[in-house]
Design a protein around this motif. Structure first.
Motif, mmCIF file in Angstrom:
data_model
loop_
_atom_site.group_PDB
_atom_site.id
_atom_site.type_symbol
_atom_site.label_atom_id
_atom_site.label_comp_id
_atom_site.label_asym_id
_atom_site.label_seq_id
_atom_site.Cartn_x
_atom_site.Cartn_y
_atom_site.Cartn_z
ATOM 1 N N ASP A 192 16.645 30.956 66.085
ATOM 2 C CA ASP A 192 15.842 31.628 65.057
ATOM 3 C C ASP A 192 16.531 31.616 63.694
ATOM 4 O O ASP A 192 15.883 31.790 62.671
ATOM 5 C CB ASP A 192 15.552 33.086 65.448
ATOM 6 C CG ASP A 192 14.634 33.218 66.654
ATOM 7 O OD1 ASP A 192 14.052 32.189 67.085
ATOM 8 O OD2 ASP A 192 14.518 34.341 67.183
ATOM 9 N N HIS A 193 17.844 31.465 63.688
ATOM 10 C CA HIS A 193 18.635 31.501 62.455
ATOM 11 C C HIS A 193 19.579 30.301 62.424
ATOM 12 O O HIS A 193 20.784 30.426 62.701
ATOM 13 C CB HIS A 193 19.417 32.814 62.355
ATOM 14 C CG HIS A 193 18.534 34.019 62.352
ATOM 15 N ND1 HIS A 193 17.901 34.468 61.222
ATOM 16 C CD2 HIS A 193 18.134 34.836 63.352
ATOM 17 C CE1 HIS A 193 17.169 35.522 61.521
ATOM 18 N NE2 HIS A 193 17.291 35.760 62.808
ATOM 19 N N PRO A 194 19.057 29.115 62.077
ATOM 20 C CA PRO A 194 19.877 27.895 62.078
ATOM 21 C C PRO A 194 21.139 27.995 61.222
ATOM 22 O O PRO A 194 22.130 27.341 61.519
ATOM 23 C CB PRO A 194 18.929 26.825 61.532
ATOM 24 C CG PRO A 194 17.563 27.364 61.759
ATOM 25 C CD PRO A 194 17.682 28.857 61.698
ATOM 26 N N ALA A 195 21.107 28.812 60.181
ATOM 27 C CA ALA A 195 22.305 28.960 59.347
ATOM 28 C C ALA A 195 23.460 29.544 60.165
ATOM 29 O O ALA A 195 24.614 29.166 59.977
ATOM 30 C CB ALA A 195 22.011 29.836 58.135
ATOM 31 N N LEU A 196 23.146 30.442 61.081
ATOM 32 C CA LEU A 196 24.181 30.980 61.966
ATOM 33 C C LEU A 196 24.632 29.914 62.961
ATOM 34 O O LEU A 196 25.815 29.743 63.213
ATOM 35 C CB LEU A 196 23.650 32.180 62.756
ATOM 36 C CG LEU A 196 23.660 33.531 62.083
ATOM 37 C CD1 LEU A 196 22.967 34.556 62.952
ATOM 38 C CD2 LEU A 196 25.074 33.974 61.786
ATOM 39 N N GLN A 197 23.670 29.201 63.514
ATOM 40 C CA GLN A 197 23.976 28.182 64.513
ATOM 41 C C GLN A 197 24.873 27.082 63.945
ATOM 42 O O GLN A 197 25.748 26.561 64.624
ATOM 43 C CB GLN A 197 22.693 27.568 65.059
ATOM 44 C CG GLN A 197 22.914 26.632 66.216
ATOM 45 C CD GLN A 197 21.614 26.218 66.860
ATOM 46 O OE1 GLN A 197 20.572 26.173 66.218
ATOM 47 N NE2 GLN A 197 21.672 25.913 68.133
ATOM 48 N N ASN A 198 24.660 26.748 62.683
ATOM 49 C CA ASN A 198 25.415 25.673 62.043
ATOM 50 C C ASN A 198 26.578 26.183 61.198
ATOM 51 O O ASN A 198 27.128 25.435 60.392
ATOM 52 C CB ASN A 198 24.470 24.824 61.180
ATOM 53 C CG ASN A 198 23.381 24.201 62.026
ATOM 54 O OD1 ASN A 198 23.635 23.683 63.100
ATOM 55 N ND2 ASN A 198 22.149 24.270 61.544
ATOM 56 N N TYR A 199 26.924 27.449 61.356
ATOM 57 C CA TYR A 199 28.031 28.073 60.614
ATOM 58 C C TYR A 199 27.858 27.927 59.103
ATOM 59 O O TYR A 199 28.806 27.666 58.379
ATOM 60 C CB TYR A 199 29.387 27.485 61.036
ATOM 61 C CG TYR A 199 29.691 27.615 62.511
ATOM 62 C CD1 TYR A 199 29.786 28.866 63.112
ATOM 63 C CD2 TYR A 199 29.912 26.492 63.289
ATOM 64 C CE1 TYR A 199 30.076 28.982 64.460
ATOM 65 C CE2 TYR A 199 30.213 26.607 64.643
ATOM 66 C CZ TYR A 199 30.294 27.851 65.216
ATOM 67 O OH TYR A 199 30.594 27.958 66.541
ATOM 68 N N GLN A 200 26.653 28.116 58.612
ATOM 69 C CA GLN A 200 26.377 27.987 57.186
ATOM 70 C C GLN A 200 26.327 29.332 56.472
ATOM 71 O O GLN A 200 26.093 29.367 55.277
ATOM 72 C CB GLN A 200 25.066 27.222 56.969
ATOM 73 C CG GLN A 200 25.155 25.782 57.435
ATOM 74 C CD GLN A 200 23.809 25.081 57.405
ATOM 75 O OE1 GLN A 200 22.769 25.703 57.569
ATOM 76 N NE2 GLN A 200 23.833 23.783 57.204
ATOM 77 N N THR A 201 26.531 30.403 57.191
ATOM 78 C CA THR A 201 26.588 31.708 56.547
ATOM 79 C C THR A 201 28.021 31.966 56.107
ATOM 80 O O THR A 201 28.962 31.408 56.662
ATOM 81 C CB THR A 201 26.137 32.829 57.511
ATOM 82 O OG1 THR A 201 26.969 32.799 58.669
ATOM 83 C CG2 THR A 201 24.688 32.684 57.896
ATOM 84 N N ALA A 202 28.167 32.825 55.128
ATOM 85 C CA ALA A 202 29.509 33.194 54.682
ATOM 86 C C ALA A 202 30.171 34.048 55.756
ATOM 87 O O ALA A 202 29.500 34.781 56.483
ATOM 88 C CB ALA A 202 29.421 33.974 53.375
ATOM 89 N N GLU A 203 31.471 33.946 55.835
ATOM 90 C CA GLU A 203 32.193 34.748 56.812
ATOM 91 C C GLU A 203 31.909 36.229 56.560
ATOM 92 O O GLU A 203 32.018 36.709 55.437
ATOM 93 C CB GLU A 203 33.690 34.477 56.715
ATOM 94 C CG GLU A 203 34.493 35.204 57.766
ATOM 95 C CD GLU A 203 35.965 34.829 57.730
ATOM 96 O OE1 GLU A 203 36.698 35.395 58.548
ATOM 97 O OE2 GLU A 203 36.379 33.997 56.916
ATOM 98 N N GLY A 204 31.508 36.940 57.601
ATOM 99 C CA GLY A 204 31.214 38.359 57.495
ATOM 100 C C GLY A 204 29.833 38.684 56.967
ATOM 101 O O GLY A 204 29.472 39.842 56.857
#
Length: 101
Positions: free
Chosen positions: A72-84
């Motif tokens: 549901d959140h590809p940015a999380l799956q691909n580690y594209q979110t900022a740390e924290g």
């Protein structure tokens, strides 16, 4: 290791997420889930009953009942979110990505 119920999650103790986003995860938790193998972990809120937070890694989260969080959140799956960075996954959970060092 204590468990809330038979076959349930282990309870490793308390950890504090500091203002600088550092956290000490118990060695026993890191070993039990082989958390360091991927170099990153996800933290998310625990249940309303038990509180606290859960620690997992992508390889354990993807095939689980909560695997939809990553799809549901590809940015999380691909580690594209900022740390924290907090991501609202549903009405219950917040997901955070931390890099192990």
């Amino acid at each position: 290791m204590p468990q809330m119920n038979k076959g349930g999650k282990f309870i490793f103790g308390k950890s504090l997420i500091r203002d600088d986003l550092t956290i000490h995860l118990p060695t026993q938790a890191l070993t039990e889930y082989n958390a360091t193998v991927e170099g990153k972990v996800y933290l998310f809120t625990g249940s309303k009953v038990t509180g606290g937070f859960c620690v997992t890694r992508k390889g354990l989260l993807e095939p689980s009942k909560l695997g939809h969080i990553l799809t549901d959140h590809p940015a999380l799956q691909n580690y594209q979110t900022a740390e924290g960075e907090c991501v609202i996954c549903n009405t219950k959970s917040l997901c955070l990505q931390f890099i192990l060092s």
